[in-house]
Design an enzyme around this catalytic site. Structure first.
Site, PDB file in Angstrom:
ATOM      1  N   ASP A 112      30.679  47.274  46.774  1.00 57.13           N
ATOM      2  CA  ASP A 112      31.827  47.016  45.913  1.00 57.13           C
ATOM      3  C   ASP A 112      33.133  47.356  46.632  1.00 57.13           C
ATOM      4  O   ASP A 112      33.173  48.269  47.449  1.00 57.13           O
ATOM      5  CB  ASP A 112      31.686  47.855  44.630  1.00 57.13           C
ATOM      6  CG  ASP A 112      32.575  47.343  43.520  1.00 57.13           C
ATOM      7  OD1 ASP A 112      33.043  46.179  43.610  1.00 57.13           O
ATOM      8  OD2 ASP A 112      32.817  48.100  42.571  1.00 57.13           O
ATOM      9  N   ASN A 119      35.478  44.791  47.947  1.00 53.96           N
ATOM     10  CA  ASN A 119      36.046  43.766  48.836  1.00 53.96           C
ATOM     11  C   ASN A 119      37.395  43.266  48.330  1.00 53.96           C
ATOM     12  O   ASN A 119      38.335  43.098  49.101  1.00 53.96           O
ATOM     13  CB  ASN A 119      35.108  42.552  48.945  1.00 53.96           C
ATOM     14  CG  ASN A 119      33.825  42.864  49.686  1.00 53.96           C
ATOM     15  OD1 ASN A 119      33.712  43.921  50.300  1.00 53.96           O
ATOM     16  ND2 ASN A 119      32.869  41.950  49.618  1.00 53.96           N
ATOM     17  N   GLY A 120      37.465  42.996  47.024  1.00 44.28           N
ATOM     18  CA  GLY A 120      38.680  42.446  46.434  1.00 44.28           C
ATOM     19  C   GLY A 120      39.847  43.421  46.542  1.00 44.28           C
ATOM     20  O   GLY A 120      40.953  43.056  46.947  1.00 44.28           O
ATOM     21  N   ARG A 121      39.588  44.683  46.211  1.00 40.83           N
ATOM     22  CA  ARG A 121      40.648  45.696  46.275  1.00 40.83           C
ATOM     23  C   ARG A 121      41.082  45.954  47.716  1.00 40.83           C
ATOM     24  O   ARG A 121      42.258  46.164  48.000  1.00 40.83           O
ATOM     25  CB  ARG A 121      40.177  47.003  45.606  1.00 40.83           C
ATOM     26  CG  ARG A 121      40.292  46.955  44.089  1.00 40.83           C
ATOM     27  CD  ARG A 121      39.489  48.055  43.444  1.00 40.83           C
ATOM     28  NE  ARG A 121      38.061  47.769  43.508  1.00 40.83           N
ATOM     29  CZ  ARG A 121      37.110  48.679  43.317  1.00 40.83           C
ATOM     30  NH1 ARG A 121      37.440  49.927  43.078  1.00 40.83           N
ATOM     31  NH2 ARG A 121      35.850  48.328  43.367  1.00 40.83           N
ATOM     32  N   ARG A 159      41.405  37.581  47.996  1.00 44.49           N
ATOM     33  CA  ARG A 159      40.115  38.243  47.778  1.00 44.49           C
ATOM     34  C   ARG A 159      39.046  37.736  48.752  1.00 44.49           C
ATOM     35  O   ARG A 159      38.214  38.498  49.243  1.00 44.49           O
ATOM     36  CB  ARG A 159      39.643  38.036  46.333  1.00 44.49           C
ATOM     37  CG  ARG A 159      40.494  38.786  45.288  1.00 44.49           C
ATOM     38  CD  ARG A 159      39.952  38.547  43.885  1.00 44.49           C
ATOM     39  NE  ARG A 159      38.572  38.994  43.769  1.00 44.49           N
ATOM     40  CZ  ARG A 159      38.213  40.246  43.487  1.00 44.49           C
ATOM     41  NH1 ARG A 159      39.123  41.162  43.262  1.00 44.49           N
ATOM     42  NH2 ARG A 159      36.945  40.563  43.404  1.00 44.49           N
ATOM     43  N   ASN A 188      28.151  37.862  38.426  1.00 41.65           N
ATOM     44  CA  ASN A 188      29.195  37.344  39.313  1.00 41.65           C
ATOM     45  C   ASN A 188      29.478  35.852  39.122  1.00 41.65           C
ATOM     46  O   ASN A 188      30.530  35.364  39.535  1.00 41.65           O
ATOM     47  CB  ASN A 188      28.850  37.598  40.788  1.00 41.65           C
ATOM     48  CG  ASN A 188      29.012  39.050  41.209  1.00 41.65           C
ATOM     49  OD1 ASN A 188      28.294  39.542  42.071  1.00 41.65           O
ATOM     50  ND2 ASN A 188      29.968  39.757  40.621  1.00 41.65           N
TER      51      ASN A 188
END
Ligand code: IPE
Ligand code: MG
Length: 240
Positions: free
Chosen positions: A2, A4-6, A15, A50
């Site tokens: 968890d 990747n986006g941030r 993203r 997802n």
């Protein structure tokens, strides 16, 4: 995996760039796991939930999976890594599914490590589908409902070829399991790391495994019993 986006957002990137960087971290993690002798590594690459993400992001992830399968296949095979999938490969777009199927076939003789990709995977879904399959078999007279036990349920899940989870690592700072290997991680050590997945380094995995090695796993017993090597309760090994 968890964060990747941030990781991307904090750098003003899209993203998808975070996912691409995440794929590089995957390559390093796989290489490190192989090097330090981990026999099974399972990566939560794409959950059933997802699919609800924006279409463009889902497409980027599916493309990334194709790129990964094509660029890594040779090295995976050379390193003795066998690729396996849990979840529902049939849910994936045809091109992605074919690339992953090719990767599975191409690496099928690997004996050093089993790398499992969880794709369109859901832990609850896997349990429910196994229960349904058993019910259908029972209705057809192939087994008695009384014969259903933990072993038969486990054998009908997409994780049937994998051992139970020893260590479960989640990056990204959340302390949640998010529908990952619910049945299989009943006695897993859980490790929640504050770092974002693209920042996961080979040393992070080495440290995590070392931390795991210091844990005493009691499987419901007392410390004294563990020290005396008393056999743990094995639900698969009960007199019927
Ligand atoms: C990777 O991280 C998750 C997948 C492999 C799909 P996220 O995409 O969830 O990153 P955050 O949580 O938004 O930072
Ligand atoms: Mg996330």
């Amino acid at each position: 995996m968890d964060g990747n986006g941030r990781w991307a957002s904090s750098r003003g990137l899209a993203r998808a760039e975070g996912h691409a960087e995440g794929a590089r971290a995957v390559r390093d993690a796989v290489e490190t796991a192989t090097r330090i002798g981990i026999p099974f590594l399972t990566l939560y690459a794409f959950s059933v939930a997802n699919w609800a993400r924006p279409r463009g992001e889902v497409e980027a992830l599916m493309r990334l999976l194709v790129d990964f399968a094509k660029s890594e296949r040779m090295e995976l095979r050379q390193n003795g890594i066998r690729v396996n999938v849990i979840g529902s490969l049939e849910d994936l777009p045809t091109v992605t599914r074919h690339a992953v199927e090719d990767l599975i076939t191409y690496t099928k003789d690997g004996e050093r490590m089993t790398l499992t990709l969880a794709l369109s995977y859901g832990g609850k879904k896997d349990i429910v589908e196994a229960a349904r399959t058993l019910a259908i078999k029972a209705r057809a007279g192939l087994l008695l409902p009384e014969e259903i036990d933990e072993r038969s349920l486990a054998l009908h899940m997409t994780t049937h070829a994998l051992p139970d989870v020893d260590l479960l690592i989640r990056t990204g700072g959340e302390s949640r399991v998010s529908d990952f290997l619910l049945f299989e991680s009943a006695y897993a050590e859980l490790l929640f790391l504050p770092i974002m997945w693209p920042d996961f380094r080979p040393q992070t995995l080495v440290d995590a495994v070392e931390h795991y090695g210091q844990k005493e796993r009691r499987f419901g017993m007392t410390s004294e019993q563990v020290a005396k090597n008393v056999q743990a309760f094995d639900p698969f090994d009960q007199p019927s």
